[in-house]
Design an enzyme around this catalytic site. Structure first.
Site, PDB file in Angstrom:
ATOM      1  N   LEU A  14       0.820  -1.215   0.000  1.00 48.37           N
ATOM      2  CA  LEU A  14       0.000   0.000   0.000  1.00 48.37           C
ATOM      3  C   LEU A  14       0.851   1.261   0.000  1.00 48.37           C
ATOM      4  O   LEU A  14       0.413   2.300  -0.461  1.00 48.37           O
ATOM      5  CB  LEU A  14      -0.931   0.004   1.219  1.00 48.37           C
ATOM      6  CG  LEU A  14      -2.015  -1.076   1.216  1.00 48.37           C
ATOM      7  CD1 LEU A  14      -2.739  -1.116   2.556  1.00 48.37           C
ATOM      8  CD2 LEU A  14      -3.000  -0.828   0.079  1.00 48.37           C
ATOM      9  N   GLY A  15       2.022   1.172   0.557  1.00 49.22           N
ATOM     10  CA  GLY A  15       2.877   2.353   0.573  1.00 49.22           C
ATOM     11  C   GLY A  15       4.024   2.203   1.543  1.00 49.22           C
ATOM     12  O   GLY A  15       4.069   1.261   2.340  1.00 49.22           O
ATOM     13  N   GLY A  17       6.647   4.499   4.178  1.00 47.69           N
ATOM     14  CA  GLY A  17       6.902   5.754   4.853  1.00 47.69           C
ATOM     15  C   GLY A  17       8.288   5.711   5.450  1.00 47.69           C
ATOM     16  O   GLY A  17       9.081   4.830   5.133  1.00 47.69           O
ATOM     17  N   ASN A  18       8.552   6.689   6.319  1.00 40.71           N
ATOM     18  CA  ASN A  18       9.855   6.721   6.982  1.00 40.71           C
ATOM     19  C   ASN A  18       9.998   5.600   7.987  1.00 40.71           C
ATOM     20  O   ASN A  18      11.080   5.072   8.189  1.00 40.71           O
ATOM     21  CB  ASN A  18      10.021   8.046   7.712  1.00 40.71           C
ATOM     22  CG  ASN A  18      10.654   9.073   6.818  1.00 40.71           C
ATOM     23  OD1 ASN A  18      11.749   8.851   6.317  1.00 40.71           O
ATOM     24  ND2 ASN A  18       9.960  10.170   6.601  1.00 40.71           N
ATOM     25  N   GLY A  19       8.877   5.294   8.649  1.00 42.51           N
ATOM     26  CA  GLY A  19       8.928   4.324   9.727  1.00 42.51           C
ATOM     27  C   GLY A  19       8.859   2.881   9.259  1.00 42.51           C
ATOM     28  O   GLY A  19       9.307   1.981   9.968  1.00 42.51           O
ATOM     29  N   THR A  21       6.811  -0.090   6.227  1.00 43.45           N
ATOM     30  CA  THR A  21       6.052  -0.395   5.017  1.00 43.45           C
ATOM     31  C   THR A  21       4.640  -0.825   5.405  1.00 43.45           C
ATOM     32  O   THR A  21       4.455  -1.495   6.419  1.00 43.45           O
ATOM     33  CB  THR A  21       6.739  -1.566   4.274  1.00 43.45           C
ATOM     34  OG1 THR A  21       8.100  -1.204   4.070  1.00 43.45           O
ATOM     35  CG2 THR A  21       6.091  -1.838   2.934  1.00 43.45           C
ATOM     36  N   VAL A  22       3.667  -0.464   4.589  1.00 45.21           N
ATOM     37  CA  VAL A  22       2.288  -0.879   4.836  1.00 45.21           C
ATOM     38  C   VAL A  22       1.842  -1.805   3.703  1.00 45.21           C
ATOM     39  O   VAL A  22       1.979  -1.454   2.532  1.00 45.21           O
ATOM     40  CB  VAL A  22       1.340   0.337   4.946  1.00 45.21           C
ATOM     41  CG1 VAL A  22      -0.087  -0.114   5.233  1.00 45.21           C
ATOM     42  CG2 VAL A  22       1.821   1.288   6.037  1.00 45.21           C
ATOM     43  N   ASP A 130       1.183  13.565  14.493  1.00 46.18           N
ATOM     44  CA  ASP A 130       1.663  13.347  13.122  1.00 46.18           C
ATOM     45  C   ASP A 130       0.542  13.590  12.108  1.00 46.18           C
ATOM     46  O   ASP A 130       0.320  12.788  11.205  1.00 46.18           O
ATOM     47  CB  ASP A 130       2.227  11.917  12.998  1.00 46.18           C
ATOM     48  CG  ASP A 130       3.198  11.769  11.827  1.00 46.18           C
ATOM     49  OD1 ASP A 130       3.618  12.809  11.263  1.00 46.18           O
ATOM     50  OD2 ASP A 130       3.533  10.625  11.480  1.00 46.18           O
TER      51      ASP A 130
HETATM   52  P1  ATP Z   1       5.528   8.752   7.382  1.00 38.34           P
HETATM   53  O1  ATP Z   1       6.320   7.531   7.502  1.00 38.34           O
HETATM   54  O2  ATP Z   1       6.351   9.958   7.167  1.00 38.34           O
HETATM   55  O3  ATP Z   1       4.556   8.922   8.489  1.00 38.34           O
HETATM   56  P2  ATP Z   1       3.414   7.823   5.666  1.00 38.34           P
HETATM   57  O4  ATP Z   1       2.282   8.168   6.572  1.00 38.34           O
HETATM   58  O5  ATP Z   1       3.147   7.976   4.196  1.00 38.34           O
HETATM   59  O6  ATP Z   1       4.689   8.683   6.003  1.00 38.34           O
HETATM   60  P3  ATP Z   1       3.144   5.084   6.467  1.00 38.34           P
HETATM   61  O7  ATP Z   1       2.354   5.453   7.655  1.00 38.34           O
HETATM   62  O8  ATP Z   1       4.154   4.005   6.602  1.00 38.34           O
HETATM   63  O9  ATP Z   1       3.922   6.348   5.916  1.00 38.34           O
HETATM   64  O10 ATP Z   1       2.118   4.696   5.322  1.00 38.34           O
HETATM   65  C1  ATP Z   1       2.534   4.457   4.010  1.00 38.34           C
HETATM   66  C2  ATP Z   1       1.348   4.565   3.070  1.00 38.34           C
HETATM   67  O11 ATP Z   1       0.494   3.444   3.249  1.00 38.34           O
HETATM   68  C3  ATP Z   1       0.450   5.779   3.330  1.00 38.34           C
HETATM   69  O12 ATP Z   1       0.909   6.900   2.610  1.00 38.34           O
HETATM   70  C4  ATP Z   1      -0.919   5.307   2.875  1.00 38.34           C
HETATM   71  O13 ATP Z   1      -1.106   5.669   1.524  1.00 38.34           O
HETATM   72  C5  ATP Z   1      -0.842   3.788   3.018  1.00 38.34           C
HETATM   73  N1  ATP Z   1      -1.660   3.377   4.174  1.00 38.34           N
HETATM   74  C6  ATP Z   1      -1.320   3.471   5.477  1.00 38.34           C
HETATM   75  N2  ATP Z   1      -2.268   2.963   6.291  1.00 38.34           N
HETATM   76  C7  ATP Z   1      -3.261   2.514   5.467  1.00 38.34           C
HETATM   77  C8  ATP Z   1      -4.551   1.893   5.699  1.00 38.34           C
HETATM   78  N3  ATP Z   1      -4.997   1.631   6.935  1.00 38.34           N
HETATM   79  N4  ATP Z   1      -5.312   1.596   4.612  1.00 38.34           N
HETATM   80  C9  ATP Z   1      -4.863   1.869   3.379  1.00 38.34           C
HETATM   81  N5  ATP Z   1      -3.682   2.462   3.095  1.00 38.34           N
HETATM   82  C10 ATP Z   1      -2.877   2.785   4.123  1.00 38.34           C
END
Ligand code: ATP
Ligand code: MG
Length: 336
Positions: A14-15, A17-19, A21-22, A130
């Site tokens: 799904l994506g 981030g810094n912390g 992977t989702v 955040d």
């Molecule tokens: P950061 O790490 O700086 O907080 P971020 O919020 O983009 O950035 P993550 O929280 O790891 O990083 O999320 C990565 C991506 O996954 C998000 O940008 C979002 O598009 C997707 N995502 C996160 N949670 C969900 C969810 N519950 N359902 C669908 N997509 C999600």
């Protein structure tokens, strides 16, 4: 139900981030789609267990404006957090795919975020910490929910130890070392809403202001001692505006381009800009309802004493109107 790694089938990413992977996963025993966030944590087992215990608080966070929590477990060296899957993803993705969001829709988004923040704070004394478009999620039912709030103090500490969390949504007082408060979330909300309305990060534009940091002493005036910590990237002077230099200096931070109009801001220049320059506003002036301008301006009062709390903002005209409006978010969600 106790969540176990072996019961989860990966469906797709799904994506990132810094912390961590989702990924989109299916919980086989219950046939439930979930979003699984994997966070790499460099911490001792006892600390991990503590984090896991603290994350259980999320089981008690039940609001239609908060992404629900399915459970968390340790998968060494990671912590996995399973939450409600939101099929339209985050709002940064929405505007990058479909362009700037209509101000009427943004009013309803603001209402949802404020309800979520007010719930977290009033019921659980949780400050989000955040708020940004990537932590505002939506689904095809047209629901808007916030995620990734700071429930676990230990998790916040562990992440802070492994990564310098300079967020570009940070309020001026936070940049200067003040404690987090609900008012810092309000600043971040104001920046995020402008971003959704413009379809780009509000600080990226060359506004003609001078945000140069040519001198490290300048920078130290800006950042309080508690923030000039080791591990911060070294200061950069403003790049020359010739093509070669600007090409070389192109950089992205968390997917947000800090470059626009031929100018590149380093993260430290940006932080200094936030502290020293007037707050951004909805632009062009006059293009939005005056209630929207009034709301955004209030979110972005640089003095946190003047800035309203989420609960106070729920009473603003723009939000009251949004709560009575008949915009159909479900229909909107079908278009994004
Ligand atoms: P950061 O790490 O700086 O907080 P971020 O919020 O983009 O950035 P993550 O929280 O790891 O990083 O999320 C990565 C991506 O996954 C998000 O940008 C979002 O598009 C997707 N995502 C996160 N949670 C969900 C969810 N519950 N359902 C669908 N997509 C999600
Ligand atoms: Mg996130």
């Amino acid at each position: 139900v106790e969540l176990r790694q072996e019961d989860l089938r990966v469906i797709g990413e799904l994506g990132q981030g810094n912390g961590g992977t989702v990924t989109k996963v299916m919980h086989i025993p219950t046939k439930t789609l979930m979003a699984k966030k994997v966070v790499l944590i460099d911490a001792k087992p006892a600390v991990r267990r503590q984090i896991l215990r603290e994350l259980q608080i999320m089981h008690g966070c039940n609001s239609k404006y908060i992404v629900s929590f399915h459970g968390a477990f340790v998968a060494d060296p990671h912590i996995c957090i399973c939450m409600e899957y939101m099929d339209k993803g985050s709002l940064d993705g929405v505007y990058k795919r479909s362009g700037a969001i209509d101000i009427e829709i943004i009013g309803v988004i603001a209402l949802a975020v404020l309800e979520g923040l007010t719930y977290l704070y009033d019921v659980h004394r949780i400050i989000h910490r955040d708020i940004k478009p990537s932590n505002m999620l939506c689904n095809s039912k047209g629901e808007i929910k916030i995620c990734d709030f700071g429930v676990s103090g230990e998790l916040i500490n562990s992440i802070a130890d492994t990564f310098v969390g300079t967020s570009t949504y940070m309020s001026p007082e936070r940049i200067q070392g003040a404690q987090y408060s609900v008012k810092s979330d309000v600043w971040s909300l104001g920046i995020s809403l402008i971003e959704l309305a413009l379809g780009r990060f509000p600080f990226a534009e060359d506004d003609g202001g001078d945000s140069d940091i040519d001198d490290f002493a300048d920078l130290q005036d800006t950042l309080s001692p508690s923030n000039t910590r080791e591990g911060l990237p070294p200061p950069r002077s403003r790049p020359k505006k010739d093509a070669a230099a600007s090409k070389k200096d192109k950089r992205k931070s968390k997917g947000v381009s800090l470059q626009g109009g031929g100018m590149t801001m380093s993260i430290l220049e940006l932080l200094q800009h936030i502290v020293n320059e007037p707050a951004p506003r909805l632009t062009p002036a006059g293009a939005y309802p005056k209630e929207a301008d009034e709301f955004i301006d209030a979110c972005l009062f640089k003095d946190p004493e003047r800035r309203p709390t989420p609960k106070e903002l729920l009473k603003y005209d723009w939000i009251v109107k949004a709560s009575k409006s008949n915009v159909d978010l479900e229909a909107w969600a079908a278009t994004i």
